[in-house]
Structures are given as C-alpha cells and as structure tokens.
Design a protein around this motif. Structure first.
Motif, PDB file in Angstrom:
ATOM      1  N   ALA A 101      12.112   1.686   1.649  1.00  0.00           N
ATOM      2  CA  ALA A 101      10.947   2.493   1.287  1.00  0.00           C
ATOM      3  C   ALA A 101      10.767   3.529   2.386  1.00  0.00           C
ATOM      4  CB  ALA A 101       9.706   1.616   1.171  1.00  0.00           C
ATOM      5  N   ILE A 102      10.867   4.765   2.001  1.00  0.00           N
ATOM      6  CA  ILE A 102      10.879   5.853   2.966  1.00  0.00           C
ATOM      7  C   ILE A 102       9.606   6.665   2.838  1.00  0.00           C
ATOM      8  CG2 ILE A 102      12.099   7.936   3.687  1.00  0.00           C
ATOM      9  CD1 ILE A 102      14.576   6.684   2.110  1.00  0.00           C
ATOM     10  N   CYS A 103       8.869   6.762   3.922  1.00  0.00           N
ATOM     11  CA  CYS A 103       7.662   7.578   3.902  1.00  0.00           C
ATOM     12  C   CYS A 103       8.031   9.032   4.174  1.00  0.00           C
ATOM     13  CB  CYS A 103       6.652   7.098   4.937  1.00  0.00           C
ATOM     14  SG  CYS A 103       5.187   8.161   4.992  1.00  0.00           S
ATOM     15  N   GLU A 104       7.650   9.903   3.254  1.00  0.00           N
ATOM     16  CA  GLU A 104       8.051  11.302   3.387  1.00  0.00           C
ATOM     17  C   GLU A 104       7.167  12.036   4.382  1.00  0.00           C
ATOM     18  OE1 GLU A 104       8.663  12.500  -1.005  1.00  0.00           O
ATOM     19  OE2 GLU A 104      10.587  12.307   0.040  1.00  0.00           O
ATOM     20  N   PHE A 107      13.430  -3.984   2.664  1.00  0.00           N
ATOM     21  CA  PHE A 107      13.091  -5.279   2.083  1.00  0.00           C
ATOM     22  C   PHE A 107      14.135  -5.715   1.066  1.00  0.00           C
ATOM     23  CE2 PHE A 107      11.463  -4.025  -2.115  1.00  0.00           C
ATOM     24  CZ  PHE A 107      11.228  -2.683  -1.924  1.00  0.00           C
ATOM     25  N   LEU A 135      -1.318   7.398   3.993  1.00  0.00           N
ATOM     26  CA  LEU A 135      -2.311   7.587   2.938  1.00  0.00           C
ATOM     27  C   LEU A 135      -3.719   7.488   3.517  1.00  0.00           C
ATOM     28  CD1 LEU A 135      -0.724   5.552   0.031  1.00  0.00           C
ATOM     29  CD2 LEU A 135      -1.130   8.023   0.101  1.00  0.00           C
ATOM     30  N   GLY A 142       0.800  -1.215   0.000  1.00  0.00           N
ATOM     31  CA  GLY A 142       0.000   0.000   0.000  1.00  0.00           C
ATOM     32  C   GLY A 142       0.833   1.265   0.000  1.00  0.00           C
ATOM     33  N   PHE A 143       2.068   1.131  -0.432  1.00  0.00           N
ATOM     34  CA  PHE A 143       2.971   2.285  -0.462  1.00  0.00           C
ATOM     35  C   PHE A 143       2.794   3.017  -1.783  1.00  0.00           C
ATOM     36  CE2 PHE A 143       6.979   4.517  -0.949  1.00  0.00           C
ATOM     37  CZ  PHE A 143       7.304   4.875   0.353  1.00  0.00           C
ATOM     38  N   LYS A 144       2.715   4.329  -1.704  1.00  0.00           N
ATOM     39  CA  LYS A 144       2.594   5.125  -2.926  1.00  0.00           C
ATOM     40  C   LYS A 144       3.940   5.733  -3.286  1.00  0.00           C
ATOM     41  CE  LYS A 144       0.244   9.157  -4.823  1.00  0.00           C
ATOM     42  NZ  LYS A 144      -0.231  10.464  -4.332  1.00  0.00           N
ATOM     43  N   THR A 145       4.516   5.228  -4.347  1.00  0.00           N
ATOM     44  CA  THR A 145       5.860   5.641  -4.748  1.00  0.00           C
ATOM     45  C   THR A 145       5.838   6.983  -5.450  1.00  0.00           C
ATOM     46  OG1 THR A 145       6.540   3.359  -5.042  1.00  0.00           O
ATOM     47  CG2 THR A 145       7.851   5.045  -6.162  1.00  0.00           C
ATOM     48  N   GLU A 146       6.734   7.846  -5.032  1.00  0.00           N
ATOM     49  CA  GLU A 146       6.825   9.128  -5.722  1.00  0.00           C
ATOM     50  C   GLU A 146       8.129   9.279  -6.494  1.00  0.00           C
ATOM     51  OE1 GLU A 146       5.561  11.701  -2.585  1.00  0.00           O
ATOM     52  OE2 GLU A 146       3.543  11.107  -3.157  1.00  0.00           O
ATOM     53  N   ARG A 147       9.154   8.635  -5.983  1.00  0.00           N
ATOM     54  CA  ARG A 147      10.461   8.796  -6.600  1.00  0.00           C
ATOM     55  C   ARG A 147      11.330   7.617  -6.168  1.00  0.00           C
ATOM     56  NH1 ARG A 147      14.076  12.666  -4.552  1.00  0.00           N
ATOM     57  NH2 ARG A 147      12.393  13.155  -3.122  1.00  0.00           N
ATOM     58  N   THR A 148      12.102   7.102  -7.087  1.00  0.00           N
ATOM     59  CA  THR A 148      12.979   5.993  -6.728  1.00  0.00           C
ATOM     60  C   THR A 148      14.391   6.289  -7.192  1.00  0.00           C
ATOM     61  OG1 THR A 148      11.173   4.427  -7.013  1.00  0.00           O
ATOM     62  CG2 THR A 148      13.384   3.528  -6.982  1.00  0.00           C
ATOM     63  N   ILE A 179      13.224   4.110  -2.205  1.00  0.00           N
ATOM     64  CA  ILE A 179      11.927   4.515  -2.732  1.00  0.00           C
ATOM     65  C   ILE A 179      11.343   5.568  -1.811  1.00  0.00           C
ATOM     66  CG2 ILE A 179       9.653   3.712  -3.404  1.00  0.00           C
ATOM     67  CD1 ILE A 179      10.752   0.927  -3.528  1.00  0.00           C
ATOM     68  N   ARG A 180      11.002   6.690  -2.369  1.00  0.00           N
ATOM     69  CA  ARG A 180      10.394   7.752  -1.566  1.00  0.00           C
ATOM     70  C   ARG A 180       8.919   7.834  -1.903  1.00  0.00           C
ATOM     71  NH1 ARG A 180      14.719  11.415  -0.461  1.00  0.00           N
ATOM     72  NH2 ARG A 180      13.145  12.621   0.636  1.00  0.00           N
ATOM     73  N   GLY A 181       8.118   8.104  -0.921  1.00  0.00           N
ATOM     74  CA  GLY A 181       6.690   8.214  -1.177  1.00  0.00           C
ATOM     75  C   GLY A 181       5.924   8.272   0.117  1.00  0.00           C
ATOM     76  N   GLN A 182       4.750   7.664   0.133  1.00  0.00           N
ATOM     77  CA  GLN A 182       3.953   7.683   1.346  1.00  0.00           C
ATOM     78  C   GLN A 182       3.484   6.281   1.705  1.00  0.00           C
ATOM     79  OE1 GLN A 182       1.791  11.779   0.126  1.00  0.00           O
ATOM     80  NE2 GLN A 182       1.137  10.882   2.068  1.00  0.00           N
ATOM     81  N   CYS A 183       3.584   5.972   2.981  1.00  0.00           N
ATOM     82  CA  CYS A 183       3.227   4.633   3.432  1.00  0.00           C
ATOM     83  C   CYS A 183       1.710   4.502   3.534  1.00  0.00           C
ATOM     84  CB  CYS A 183       3.890   4.317   4.763  1.00  0.00           C
ATOM     85  SG  CYS A 183       3.213   5.236   6.155  1.00  0.00           S
ATOM     86  N   ALA A 184       1.267   3.281   3.630  1.00  0.00           N
ATOM     87  CA  ALA A 184      -0.166   2.986   3.648  1.00  0.00           C
ATOM     88  C   ALA A 184      -0.882   3.748   4.763  1.00  0.00           C
ATOM     89  CB  ALA A 184      -0.376   1.488   3.806  1.00  0.00           C
ATOM     90  N   ASP A 220      10.852   1.232   5.627  1.00  0.00           N
ATOM     91  CA  ASP A 220      10.718  -0.212   5.494  1.00  0.00           C
ATOM     92  C   ASP A 220      11.887  -0.748   4.697  1.00  0.00           C
ATOM     93  OD1 ASP A 220       8.328  -0.323   6.822  1.00  0.00           O
ATOM     94  OD2 ASP A 220       7.428  -1.674   5.331  1.00  0.00           O
TER      95      ASP A 220
END
Lengths: 138, 138
Positions: B88-91, B99, B134, A116-122, B126-131, B97
């Motif tokens: 995976a980094i939640c901004e 993996f 959201l 459920g992670f929303k990727t914005e940039r990798t 990976i930058r974005g937002q975690c579940a 996370d």
DNA sequence: CGTTGCAGCGTTATGCTATAACGTGTAGAG
DNA sequence: CTCTACACGTTATAGCATAACGCTGCAACG
C-alpha cells in the motif's frame, strides 16, 4: 473485417488509431510499439501516443500494465467493468487475461478500512505461463 | 545509530551500501536516487546499483514497486516472508506498507488452477493515501 | 458576431529508467 | 595451478515518459 469490438464513436482520430492498434494486437504494446505501427498514419512523436493512451486509460478503454510498461485494450467489449481488475500475463506468448474477483476486492477494502488507507487505484498483475504455452512446451 | 534491522553478513560491498540506503529511506527510491546517494561511496554507474538491487530482490531483502519503478527494503526484519505480498503506497508521503493476505492468495491460486495458468510472480500494489496523511489534510 | 475557454494537436527538446557488451579481479573447487 | 563462478567497473546505448511551446477548432455565452 471488424474490430474485436466496436469503438465508441466519440474518440478523436489519434485516440481511435491507438485503440485500434491495441485491439488488433494479441499482446501488450508499449507506447513506442504503437507509435511505430502508426507512423504511416502520420504520427511522429511519442507524446501523441501517450496523450491518446491517457484518455483511453482514463475511460477504461485500455489498461496500463505496470509490470511491463505496456498497454492493452480492455477485454470487455462495452467497458462496463467496474472495480478491481487483475491481469494474468503469459511471459511466453504475451497473452493477457483480465479477471475480476469480488472476494479479493473485499479483502483489500477490508484491509484499507482497518488501516484507514484511502485507496485510489490498485494494480494486480500475475506473471507466468498460460495453459496453452505450458501444453506446447511439454 | 543502528540500522532499522541488521543486514545479512554475506552481502557484497555494493549490495550492503544499496540495502543500507533503502533501509534509511522512509520512501521508495529509484535506482538513480540510490546512485546519487552513493556517489560519495564511489559508485558511478547505474549498473552497479541495478546489479545489487537484482540480488537483493532475488533474496527478498528488497522489493521492486512496479507502479513506481522504485525499490524499498523488505519490511520484515528477517525476511522470511513467504508468498504473496501486497503493498500500500501513500502518494502523499511515500510511505509503503507491506502486508500478506492468505485469502487473496488462495483466490489467485484458485483462479490459476482453474485456468491452467502457472504463476511465477505476482505484484499487487495499492495507491492512495495513508491514514496519517488523510488526517493531516483534513 | 466576437470572444472566451477548453480540449486536442504537433513539434522539439529533455529527463528518467534499464540493459548490452566489454574487460578485470578474486575466491573456492578440483 | 587452473578452471569456474561471481562480483565489479566502465562506456555506450536502448527504451520509457514528460516539459514546454504555440496552434487549431469548436462550443458556450453575452
């Protein structure tokens, strides 16, 4: 002598100067490296370079290498590269190879979908030594 | 109250303090963040923190997040994690996370084999937002 | 035309991240 | 004991990035 590839025509002066500098370099440059090369052109402050870099990166004309705090011009002449880009950085000669891999992209988006992670940039950066440097060192 | 996971016994005082600080944090910390939290313990200079971090990262007890210039404790209690690790980094909340994905690892080593590149280190972030974030934002 | 809004520019000052270079202390190996 | 290796502590400096200010030029609109 032509640039490695033509630049879009709608860049501002500073953006054009910065992109030109990146295109002429065979290795990544830090913002301060770029600034030093452009003092003759009248640039004086880091911010002038950073602002130009922001726009160039935003448009995909340049990339930031997070693990180096440095920048490169996009390797793709017309900058239509979509999706994830991986960088292979030679720690000996500084050369950077850019490549895309759909399988990796699928795996990452699969992981994101599962969690459920929303990727914005990798960012994906491989450090090591390129074939040529390995040969030269042998 | 116990630490999230036991630390190896053979750490030096500074290394233990730094690792403890990372373990207690729910988000990545910069070296200076860590320093500030450890002033009471007598640490005074960035170098004390950086030296400890170097060792911890070298041993896999902590990881450096290149895209943040910050550090996290390794999520694996016994730090036997091998190979490539993706973050995976939640901004929004800062949560990270960790993996591993064998397929990605194979693709990258395949690319390296094809081009003759000798990989020494790979970073994938990976930058974005975690579940959770959201959901909270919805 | 005027004015409003936006984008870029230039400058100064500042903050954050990281390492160089020096000397001290201490524990294990020979 | 002495040598080596490693961690430590301190001061100073280098390298990367942004905040905050005000100005200019240009396009859109009434």
């Amino acid at each position: 002598m032509a640039e490695p590839h033509d630049a879009p025509r709608d860049l501002t002066r500073n953006q054009g100067l910065v992109l030109g500098t990146l295109n002429r370099s065979s290795a990544p440059l830090s913002a301060y490296d770029i600034l030093d090369k452009l003092r003759e052109e009248g640039l004086r402050a880091p911010l002038q370079v950073y602002r130009a870099l922001d726009k160039l990166v935003e448009r995909g004309l340049a990339h930031r290498l997070e693990s180096l705090n440095a920048f490169v011009a996009c390797a793709d002449a017309h900058c239509h590269r979509k999706g994830l880009i991986a960088f292979a950085i030679c720690e000996r000669c500084g050369r950077v190879d850019e490549f895309a891999d759909e399988v990796i992209e699928e795996r990452l988006s699969g992981w994101a979908a599962n969690t459920g992670f929303k990727t914005e940039r990798t960012t994906m950066e491989i450090r090591g030594q390129c074939a040529e440097c390995l040969k030269a060192a042998a």
